[in-house]
Design an enzyme around this catalytic site. Sequence first.
Site, PDB file in Angstrom:
ATOM      1  CB  ILE A   1     -12.888   5.049   1.276  1.00 55.78           C
ATOM      2  CG1 ILE A   1     -12.820   3.848   2.244  1.00 55.78           C
ATOM      3  CG2 ILE A   1     -12.213   6.275   1.883  1.00 55.78           C
ATOM      4  CD1 ILE A   1     -11.423   3.280   2.451  1.00 55.78           C
TER       5      ILE A   1
ATOM      6  NE  ARG B   1      -2.104  -0.229   3.070  1.00 49.58           N
ATOM      7  CZ  ARG B   1      -3.281  -0.175   3.674  1.00 49.58           C
ATOM      8  NH1 ARG B   1      -3.822   0.997   3.983  1.00 49.58           N
ATOM      9  NH2 ARG B   1      -3.919  -1.294   3.988  1.00 49.58           N
TER      10      ARG B   1
ATOM     11  CD  GLU C   1       1.895   3.666   7.874  1.00 49.03           C
ATOM     12  OE1 GLU C   1       1.434   2.683   8.474  1.00 49.03           O
ATOM     13  OE2 GLU C   1       1.254   4.313   7.058  1.00 49.03           O
TER      14      GLU C   1
ATOM     15  CG  HIS D   1      -2.059   3.367   9.105  1.00 48.72           C
ATOM     16  ND1 HIS D   1      -1.308   2.585   8.270  1.00 48.72           N
ATOM     17  CD2 HIS D   1      -3.351   3.177   8.711  1.00 48.72           C
ATOM     18  CE1 HIS D   1      -2.097   1.923   7.426  1.00 48.72           C
ATOM     19  NE2 HIS D   1      -3.337   2.275   7.683  1.00 48.72           N
TER      20      HIS D   1
END
Lengths: 327, 327
Positions: free
Chosen positions: A166, A243, A272, A290
Amino acid sequence: MAAKQNQENLPVVLVYRRPQFNLPHRNRLSRHFILLDPADSQEPTSSFLSTYAQSVRALLCVGYSTITSETLSLLPSLELIVACSAGVDHIDLQECHRRGIAITNASVAFAEDVADLAVGLLIDVLRKISGADRFVRGGLWPVMGDYPLGSKLGGKRVGIVGFGSIGSEVAKRLVAFGCSIAYNSRRRKPSVPFPYHANVRGLAADSDILILCCALTEETHHMINEGVMTSLGKEGVIINVGRGSLIDEKELVQFLVQGKIGGAGLDVFENEPDVPKELFSLDNVVLSPHRAVFTPESLEALIDLTSANLKAFFSNKPLKSLVEIEL
Amino acid sequence: MAAKQNQENLPVVLVYRRPQFNLPHRNRLSRHFILLDPADSQEPTSSFLSTYAQSVRALLCVGYSTITSETLSLLPSLELIVACSAGVDHIDLQECHRRGIAITNASVAFAEDVADLAVGLLIDVLRKISGADRFVRGGLWPVMGDYPLGSKLGGKRVGIVGFGSIGSEVAKRLVAFGCSIAYNSRRRKPSVPFPYHANVRGLAADSDILILCCALTEETHHMINEGVMTSLGKEGVIINVGRGSLIDEKELVQFLVQGKIGGAGLDVFENEPDVPKELFSLDNVVLSPHRAVFTPESLEALIDLTSANLKAFFSNKPLKSLVEIEL
């Protein structure tokens, strides 16, 4: 009869999912594997596993379905967990390590989508896109006149925290915008052409923007704390597509509310789906529920990767996306 | 006295601006030019121009201050208009052409900022960033659950309309996201490596996304019409960082409301600051109040370019960013 014979020769894969997570493109996988899915049965999961899964060697973990040591103790033959997610913090890694269970993740399949969202959140924060959209929709443009200018991407010093698939996709994109890149990760990566910082605070001090792309582990929990945010400074921007718990969220809220950092683009949060309400009235933050991880177009890539990992495992070949567990 | 003598030798530049547009970094320019600014005077502009501007050879046009043939008729010695904007459709180009007045624009100074915003709007529309931000701020995440997924940037076919400095910066960025690029402009550009389409409708038929980066002229007025949008198709996305009137806005609203195209990211509108109210309730559009053109960081580049054009003019050297007027 021949078809049935063939089917019986297929390797068995246990599908592990919370009922709300569906396994996409299930029929593509079921051509190659017998999928054993407790959620298809009326039986409680633990009794299903005790009855049918004693010899299961591979488990496919859908979404963020939690895998505890109790679950693992019901699966004595388990050798592999194929996670359909980028992060694997919902799996008891210590217990997997103890039992010699290998884990693969799916960040390669998701990397481009996550990187796209990270860059989108960054442009949004710097150029105030969501705030300006609210301004126009609220009918304020004819009344209030010009909306405040944003700031330029080009020339900004971007610190990428976590330089896996990523992080490297984020870097590739931001180079095209004229940003300069530096990174922090557990160790220097010889193949990466950007400056390395061994600690996050040093990276923050030398950056205008921090983009969090690393895994959540005990080591990275709350790594973005008061000291790091102070080093990043008043104009600094934080983008989090990793996260929620990578950041000390309470501190972040205070820093944002008090103007001690410049802004934030957040796809993930500590609790969340609860998001700190203090953020709802701030124009220098962009809040995303998210959704970095994927688009329908990426499901194909996910299924390809999942299938490739399982096939490699059952034919004793190297796994495609093995997670290095560091405890 | 020596300072005064020197000042008197500086060339005179007429500053032309609506009172709400300020000339940024005025003191940097006034080191090199005597700035004659009607807005500093109590006199009506037309009488100021008749009294003081008869011998003025160069005019600096700030923002989108309209320059009509009436204004030009008051400036018999004018040879150059230096526009501080990318587009020059607020200037009577035909009259300038007739009078032999050269025009320079500032798109080179703004190109990166405009391209950044174009890409930001595109990611926002595809990945639903502003819509998701509204969803979170509205407290809907815990109540409604998952927000719909967006679609992936990589692999999308992007058609860029107008391939000047802005269009080429957009292309450079989107290549890094894995998009494929094609373009339309008045004529094929031999130095551009992407496929060329001589007409916009053909480009639309071969594209998933159209990004409008061209100047507004009689030829390009309403170039994005019903036919082009039909060719772009139901999933197609339009990004406009050019001028509102490049698009037939009434048709666009109908196409969006009826779901005949997929979405739009709009920084410009036909009747700014008025935006069609039908768009306010749509989640597949992102509305920006004509803020593409710059950031504080780009003002430096703008003043450098403005100053360079004026210095070139007064020393009979080639202008840095001459606009080709095609009538």
